[in-house]
Design a protein around this motif. Structure first.
Motif, mmCIF file in Angstrom:
data_model
loop_
_atom_site.group_PDB
_atom_site.id
_atom_site.type_symbol
_atom_site.label_atom_id
_atom_site.label_comp_id
_atom_site.label_asym_id
_atom_site.label_seq_id
_atom_site.Cartn_x
_atom_site.Cartn_y
_atom_site.Cartn_z
ATOM 1 N N ALA A 326 -2.964 -5.547 -9.617
ATOM 2 C CA ALA A 326 -1.990 -4.369 -9.975
ATOM 3 C C ALA A 326 -2.547 -3.201 -9.147
ATOM 4 N N ALA A 327 -3.823 -3.137 -9.104
ATOM 5 C CA ALA A 327 -4.146 -1.794 -8.435
ATOM 6 C C ALA A 327 -3.924 -1.835 -6.958
ATOM 7 N N VAL A 328 -4.065 -3.068 -6.126
ATOM 8 C CA VAL A 328 -3.632 -3.213 -4.967
ATOM 9 C C VAL A 328 -2.023 -3.073 -4.717
ATOM 10 N N VAL A 329 -1.157 -3.404 -5.586
ATOM 11 C CA VAL A 329 0.243 -3.228 -5.558
ATOM 12 C C VAL A 329 0.606 -1.721 -5.966
ATOM 13 N N ALA A 330 -0.050 -0.995 -6.687
ATOM 14 C CA ALA A 330 -0.105 0.607 -7.045
ATOM 15 C C ALA A 330 -0.362 1.341 -5.666
ATOM 16 N N LYS A 331 -1.385 0.836 -4.954
ATOM 17 C CA LYS A 331 -1.625 1.244 -3.688
ATOM 18 C C LYS A 331 -0.636 1.238 -2.649
ATOM 19 N N MET A 332 -0.067 -0.205 -2.665
ATOM 20 C CA MET A 332 1.126 -0.452 -1.699
ATOM 21 C C MET A 332 2.110 0.523 -1.828
ATOM 22 N N LYS A 333 2.437 0.732 -3.132
ATOM 23 C CA LYS A 333 3.621 1.916 -3.623
ATOM 24 C C LYS A 333 3.136 3.213 -2.936
ATOM 25 N N GLU A 334 1.907 3.575 -3.065
ATOM 26 C CA GLU A 334 1.434 5.193 -2.943
ATOM 27 C C GLU A 334 1.430 5.278 -1.374
ATOM 28 N N LEU A 335 1.148 4.280 -0.583
ATOM 29 C CA LEU A 335 0.979 4.367 1.119
ATOM 30 C C LEU A 335 2.384 4.345 1.302
ATOM 31 N N PRO A 336 2.556 5.199 2.195
ATOM 32 C CA PRO A 336 4.195 5.091 2.770
ATOM 33 C C PRO A 336 4.218 3.890 3.800
ATOM 34 N N THR A 337 5.077 3.149 3.841
ATOM 35 C CA THR A 337 5.110 2.094 5.000
ATOM 36 C C THR A 337 5.759 2.257 6.284
ATOM 37 N N ASP A 338 4.869 1.674 7.294
ATOM 38 C CA ASP A 338 5.007 2.133 8.739
ATOM 39 C C ASP A 338 4.688 0.785 9.436
ATOM 40 N N ASP A 339 5.478 -0.054 10.070
ATOM 41 C CA ASP A 339 5.168 -0.837 10.740
ATOM 42 C C ASP A 339 6.159 -1.184 12.108
ATOM 43 N N PRO A 340 5.916 -1.924 13.075
ATOM 44 C CA PRO A 340 6.837 -2.027 14.160
ATOM 45 C C PRO A 340 8.085 -2.666 14.197
ATOM 46 N N LEU A 341 8.217 -3.335 12.887
ATOM 47 C CA LEU A 341 9.348 -4.218 12.605
ATOM 48 C C LEU A 341 10.636 -3.455 11.715
ATOM 49 N N PHE A 342 10.203 -2.632 10.779
ATOM 50 C CA PHE A 342 10.917 -2.188 9.875
ATOM 51 C C PHE A 342 10.730 -0.704 10.000
ATOM 52 N N GLY A 343 10.041 -0.096 10.768
ATOM 53 C CA GLY A 343 9.634 1.509 10.841
ATOM 54 C C GLY A 343 9.255 1.902 9.635
ATOM 55 N N LYS A 344 9.527 3.091 9.238
ATOM 56 C CA LYS A 344 8.888 3.875 8.082
ATOM 57 C C LYS A 344 9.923 3.900 6.988
ATOM 58 N N GLY A 345 8.962 3.555 5.786
ATOM 59 C CA GLY A 345 9.677 3.246 4.472
ATOM 60 C C GLY A 345 8.949 3.436 3.492
ATOM 61 N N GLU A 346 9.282 2.956 2.276
ATOM 62 C CA GLU A 346 8.576 3.205 1.038
ATOM 63 C C GLU A 346 8.687 2.045 0.154
ATOM 64 N N ILE A 347 7.879 1.932 -0.766
ATOM 65 C CA ILE A 347 7.973 0.831 -1.827
ATOM 66 C C ILE A 347 8.196 1.543 -3.290
ATOM 67 N N ARG A 348 9.171 1.346 -3.980
ATOM 68 C CA ARG A 348 9.541 2.113 -5.128
ATOM 69 C C ARG A 348 8.769 1.476 -6.356
#
Length: 405
Positions: A326-348
């Motif tokens: 749960a702590a790792v998923v909370a951090k995944m939501k906190e960090l903005p997503t950015d990768d070469p395939l989907f670009g910038k995004g977020e996890i709600r």
């Protein structure tokens, strides 16, 4: 000689310390490696996870990542049993990919109970971020709502205002039909009929004849994988498109379109989150992938496994350990997503990854310039429009958070 031995021993000590200071992370890719979904996910999803681990470790040396995989044969009970064994006995920290929806929902619950991490890429049901959302699950690539908003909305705008559904007879099919019906009706269209087809299935002739007899302008295929490909192929044999009805593939991947070829699949409209030829970054990754995968370009689900595994590893590094899911998923939501395939995004908050979706049309044989040159972009659907609004899914996490504020 003694000096060389001392230097060698010192080097061993340094290496041992480096390994000892690394955090071990174990990723499991759980999917269909032999059945209807093996072409769109399967071994390609496993390769994508390996590539994410390699690319992450090349720049960040704090984690040592191991990737394992298994075939759940599309059975929810087998998927849940493998997940339990992986979590309890084999030290797996996170499970990735996981079609079909029924298996994903089973693993979703096991993951919550064991406080691990589940990241769905191939599974379609929007319930993963709705009534079945948990603090341990992220839904990455697409969902039934995004497919409905893309293909359903677009077809009605293009004049396809009467629909007949051929629906796979299990959870995913029902949800996809339900979500697409809502979009069709909201856009001013109507559904004139539907029929349920067994899953998996190879003969769609009787269902296609019913669809043809309905005179609906659009035949919506609420199925996936090789089932969708079989239905499209047989529709071609019946001359359905030639007689003026359109086919909407509500879920089909590049692997199936490639197998069908543009002569059979031309003109098909579909919605996907990723295509290998979108931009320089997607092309560069897809070339690397194809070199290791017999020349095959990645599907959207395989791209989703790569991008989500990369983001997961960044979150584990930031937390310092993979053990509290749960702590790792909370951090995944906190960090903005950015990768070469989907670009910038977020996890709600509900675990839904937000990024643009694309409405594609399959090229004609004359338009296609090569084996994998199969799609043209009809429209880019912004992530905020593609996915269900946060407050409409019924995710308990959203309600809890609203109560706290």
């Amino acid at each position: 000689m003694l000096r060389q031995f001392i230097l060698f021993a010192a080097a061993i000590v340094l290496l041992t310390e480096a390994f000892a200071s690394q955090t071990a992370v174990k990723i499991g890719v759980l999917n269909d490696s032999s059945g209807v979904y093996s072409d769109s996910g399967g071994a390609g999803s496993v390769l994508a996870a390996h590539m994410a681990a390699e690319d992450f470790q090349a720049t960040a040396h704090s984690l040592s990542v191991q990737v394992i995989s298994a075939d759940h044969q599309n059975k929810p009970d087998i998927a849940a049993a493998i997940a339990r064994q992986w979590y309890d006995r084999d030290g797996v920290d996170a499970i990735f990919d996981l079609p079909p929806s029924s298996a994903a929902l089973a693993v979703n619950l096991v993951t919550r109970d064991k406080n691990k991490v589940f990241v769905a890429s191939s599974a379609g049901t929007a319930d993963l971020t709705g009534s079945q959302c948990t603090p341990n699950t992220v839904h990455w690539t697409y969902d039934t709502v995004a497919l409905a908003n893309g293909t359903g909305g677009a077809m009605v705008k293009r004049g396809g205002n009467t629909w007949f559904f051929i629906t796979a007879d299990y959870t995913f099919g029902y949800v996809l039909q339900h979500d697409t019906t809502a979009v069709v009706e909201k856009s001013g269209g109507r559904v004139v009929g539907s029929v349920r087809a067994p899953f998996p299935n190879s003969d769609f002739s009787s269902f296609l004849l019913q669809a043809q007899a309905s005179k609906a302008k659009v035949i919506g295929l609420a199925n996936a994988g090789r089932d969708a490909a079989s239905a499209i192929k047989q529709a071609g044999e019946f001359g359905i498109r030639q007689s003026g009805q359109s086919l909407a593939a509500l879920l089909i991947s590049l692997a199936e379109i490639h197998a069908l070829g543009p002569a059979v699949a031309q003109g098909l409209v579909l919605t996907e989150a990723f295509y290998w030829d979108l931009n320089n970054a997607t092309r560069a990754f897809s070339d690397r992938f194809a070199k290791r995968f017999g020349g095959r370009k990645p599907t959207a689900y395989q791209a989703g496994v790569y991008a989500s595994a990369l983001h997961y590893l960044k979150a584990v590094e930031a937390v310092g350990s993979p053990k509290d899911g749960a702590a790792v998923v909370a951090k995944m939501k906190e960090l903005p997503t950015d990768d070469p395939l989907f670009g910038k995004g977020e996890i709600r908050q509900d675990g839904r990854k937000i990024h643009d979706m694309y409405l594609f049309e399959v090229k004609t044989p004359a338009e296609s310039k090569g084996e994998w040159d199969l799609y043209k972009v009809l429209a880019t659907i912004p992530g905020k429009e593609a996915f269900r609004p946060l407050d409409e899914g019924g995710c308990p996490l959203v309600a809890m958070s609203a109560a706290h504020h």
